[in-house]
Scaffold this motif. Structure first.
Motif, PDB file in Angstrom:
ATOM      1  N   SER A  44      37.832  42.330  42.379  1.00 20.79           N
ATOM      2  CA  SER A  44      38.343  42.043  43.727  1.00 20.79           C
ATOM      3  C   SER A  44      39.049  40.692  43.756  1.00 20.79           C
ATOM      4  N   VAL A  45      38.436  39.674  43.135  1.00 23.16           N
ATOM      5  CA  VAL A  45      39.025  38.336  43.117  1.00 23.16           C
ATOM      6  C   VAL A  45      40.357  38.350  42.366  1.00 23.16           C
ATOM      7  N   LEU A  46      40.385  38.996  41.202  1.00 28.11           N
ATOM      8  CA  LEU A  46      41.610  39.032  40.405  1.00 28.11           C
ATOM      9  C   LEU A  46      42.699  39.852  41.104  1.00 28.11           C
ATOM     10  N   TYR A  47      42.300  40.906  41.799  1.00 28.99           N
ATOM     11  CA  TYR A  47      43.265  41.670  42.604  1.00 28.99           C
ATOM     12  C   TYR A  47      43.931  40.768  43.638  1.00 28.99           C
ATOM     13  N   MET A  48      43.143  39.924  44.300  1.00 31.17           N
ATOM     14  CA  MET A  48      43.707  39.045  45.330  1.00 31.17           C
ATOM     15  C   MET A  48      44.730  38.089  44.725  1.00 31.17           C
ATOM     16  N   ALA A  49      44.459  37.624  43.502  1.00 30.05           N
ATOM     17  CA  ALA A  49      45.411  36.728  42.846  1.00 30.05           C
ATOM     18  C   ALA A  49      46.702  37.455  42.478  1.00 30.05           C
ATOM     19  N   LEU A  50      46.609  38.758  42.184  1.00 34.61           N
ATOM     20  CA  LEU A  50      47.804  39.554  41.923  1.00 34.61           C
ATOM     21  C   LEU A  50      48.582  39.840  43.204  1.00 34.61           C
ATOM     22  N   ARG A  51      47.840  40.194  44.234  1.00 37.75           N
ATOM     23  CA  ARG A  51      48.473  40.686  45.469  1.00 37.75           C
ATOM     24  C   ARG A  51      49.061  39.558  46.306  1.00 37.75           C
ATOM     25  N   TYR A  52      48.410  38.403  46.301  1.00 37.54           N
ATOM     26  CA  TYR A  52      48.828  37.302  47.168  1.00 37.54           C
ATOM     27  C   TYR A  52      49.180  36.104  46.292  1.00 37.54           C
ATOM     28  N   THR A  53      50.451  35.755  46.271  1.00 36.24           N
ATOM     29  CA  THR A  53      50.949  34.792  45.289  1.00 36.24           C
ATOM     30  C   THR A  53      50.491  33.362  45.544  1.00 36.24           C
ATOM     31  N   ASP A  54      49.874  33.100  46.697  1.00 34.94           N
ATOM     32  CA  ASP A  54      49.406  31.735  46.953  1.00 34.94           C
ATOM     33  C   ASP A  54      47.958  31.537  46.518  1.00 34.94           C
ATOM     34  N   LEU A  55      47.391  32.500  45.775  1.00 32.30           N
ATOM     35  CA  LEU A  55      46.040  32.360  45.234  1.00 32.30           C
ATOM     36  C   LEU A  55      46.109  32.349  43.716  1.00 32.30           C
ATOM     37  N   GLN A  56      45.451  31.379  43.114  1.00 37.90           N
ATOM     38  CA  GLN A  56      45.406  31.253  41.649  1.00 37.90           C
ATOM     39  C   GLN A  56      43.957  31.112  41.219  1.00 37.90           C
ATOM     40  N   VAL A  57      43.536  31.900  40.230  1.00 40.32           N
ATOM     41  CA  VAL A  57      42.186  31.805  39.684  1.00 40.32           C
ATOM     42  C   VAL A  57      42.243  30.890  38.466  1.00 40.32           C
ATOM     43  N   VAL A  58      41.440  29.821  38.480  1.00 38.81           N
ATOM     44  CA  VAL A  58      41.522  28.780  37.453  1.00 38.81           C
ATOM     45  C   VAL A  58      40.163  28.570  36.806  1.00 38.81           C
ATOM     46  N   ASN A  59      40.168  27.922  35.652  1.00 38.48           N
ATOM     47  CA  ASN A  59      38.916  27.537  35.011  1.00 38.48           C
ATOM     48  C   ASN A  59      38.288  26.359  35.758  1.00 38.48           C
ATOM     49  N   GLY A  60      36.961  26.353  35.750  1.00 34.93           N
ATOM     50  CA  GLY A  60      36.259  25.264  36.413  1.00 34.93           C
ATOM     51  C   GLY A  60      36.108  25.501  37.898  1.00 34.93           C
ATOM     52  N   PHE A  61      35.765  24.430  38.603  1.00 36.02           N
ATOM     53  CA  PHE A  61      35.458  24.516  40.031  1.00 36.02           C
ATOM     54  C   PHE A  61      36.374  23.557  40.778  1.00 36.02           C
ATOM     55  N   PRO A  62      37.561  24.045  41.202  1.00 32.42           N
ATOM     56  CA  PRO A  62      38.541  23.161  41.827  1.00 32.42           C
ATOM     57  C   PRO A  62      38.029  22.572  43.145  1.00 32.42           C
ATOM     58  N   GLU A  63      38.334  21.324  43.358  1.00 34.20           N
ATOM     59  CA  GLU A  63      37.911  20.626  44.581  1.00 34.20           C
ATOM     60  C   GLU A  63      39.140  20.241  45.388  1.00 34.20           C
ATOM     61  N   GLY A  64      39.204  20.730  46.619  1.00 29.87           N
ATOM     62  CA  GLY A  64      40.246  20.314  47.535  1.00 29.87           C
ATOM     63  C   GLY A  64      41.618  20.882  47.261  1.00 29.87           C
ATOM     64  N   ASN A  65      41.726  21.832  46.326  1.00 28.76           N
ATOM     65  CA  ASN A  65      43.026  22.431  46.015  1.00 28.76           C
ATOM     66  C   ASN A  65      43.137  23.778  46.719  1.00 28.76           C
ATOM     67  N   VAL A  66      43.847  23.818  47.821  1.00 22.56           N
ATOM     68  CA  VAL A  66      44.010  25.051  48.572  1.00 22.56           C
ATOM     69  C   VAL A  66      44.751  26.072  47.713  1.00 22.56           C
ATOM     70  N   GLY A  67      44.221  27.280  47.662  1.00 20.44           N
ATOM     71  CA  GLY A  67      44.866  28.332  46.877  1.00 20.44           C
ATOM     72  C   GLY A  67      44.348  28.459  45.471  1.00 20.44           C
ATOM     73  N   GLN A  68      43.387  27.615  45.066  1.00 20.00           N
ATOM     74  CA  GLN A  68      42.782  27.732  43.744  1.00 20.00           C
ATOM     75  C   GLN A  68      41.345  28.213  43.873  1.00 20.00           C
ATOM     76  N   PHE A  69      40.958  29.115  42.963  1.00 16.84           N
ATOM     77  CA  PHE A  69      39.631  29.724  43.015  1.00 16.84           C
ATOM     78  C   PHE A  69      39.047  29.726  41.615  1.00 16.84           C
ATOM     79  N   GLY A  70      37.763  29.431  41.490  1.00 16.22           N
ATOM     80  CA  GLY A  70      37.112  29.391  40.179  1.00 16.22           C
ATOM     81  C   GLY A  70      35.868  30.269  40.157  1.00 16.22           C
ATOM     82  N   ASP A  71      35.311  30.447  39.040  1.00 13.72           N
ATOM     83  CA  ASP A  71      35.689  29.967  37.724  1.00 13.72           C
ATOM     84  C   ASP A  71      36.241  31.137  36.920  1.00 13.72           C
TER      85      ASP A  71
END
Length: 208
Positions: A44-71
């Motif tokens: 579901s999380v990876l689908y959202m990153a494909l479907r909505y271009t303002d979401l990026q799944v990154v390594n680690g636990f991003p702090e204060g970066n809107v549009g980034q999701f971990g881990d």
């Protein structure tokens, strides 16, 4: 995206509160589920990153970066250890009737490796068919099981691999002239991968 049914899940109130704003990896889910929800959530999380271009799944636990999701590493692990099962595939079908779109990572879970995993840069060749007749006629029963399971719906020789939810392979079975497997497994949740005539069927098995 906040109304996309592919990413919406019913949640237990206290459990939802205990998660708070933690990312997956910081939060590992409720005890007692044997991780049976993890692959569903990961896709579901990876689908959202494909479907909505303002979401990026990154390594680690991003702090204060809107549009980034971990881990990302945790989500990939969850995806690999909990492949799509009948429930998740059916849910994908139902959501399609509402939204007229699908989560392709459920239909083709190997896509995850080509986009985020260990096959980045390698072209993905989609098969010409998805074996719908095989999917609809094939059954594994009883489930939950104890000493023996039966495989119904295919007569040809088949290879059955049994994995734990941690990805460890417990056993292989080459079956030609019988339709059952005798289990010698402790209680828990397992993944069955059945290969026959070039088609792969994956399902969950609960052993009591």
């Amino acid at each position: 995206g906040n109304s996309d049914a592919h990413a919406l899940r019913a949640a237990d109130g206290p459990e939802n509160s205990s998660r708070g704003n933690q990312f997956y990896g910081q939060y590992n889910g409720p005890a007692g589920t044997l991780g049976s929800f993890k692959g569903d959530v990961a896709r579901s999380v990876l689908y959202m990153a494909l479907r909505y271009t303002d979401l990026q799944v990154v390594n680690g636990f991003p702090e204060g970066n809107v549009g980034q999701f971990g881990d990302l590493a945790t989500i990939l692990e969850w995806h690999r250890n909990d492949p799509p099962d009948d429930f998740e595939m059916n849910r994908n079908n139902v959501v399609y009737t509402w939204q007229m779109n699908r989560n392709p990572l459920i239909d083709y879970p190997e896509l995850v490796e080509h986009i985020w995993g260990n096959r980045i840069g390698i072209p993905f060749n989609m098969p010409l068919g998805i074996g719908e007749q095989f999917q609809s006629e094939f059954q594994v029963y009883p489930n939950p099981a104890q000493g023996r399971i039966f495989l119904k719906g295919i007569m040809e020789s088949k290879v059955v691999e049994i994995y734990g939810v941690d990805g460890r392979r417990f056993s292989d079975h080459m079956i030609e002239n019988r339709s059952y497997i005798d289990l010698n497994l402790p209680s828990g949740l397992y993944i069955l991968k059945i290969r026959t005539q070039g088609i792969v069927h994956i399902t969950k098995l609960v052993v009591k």
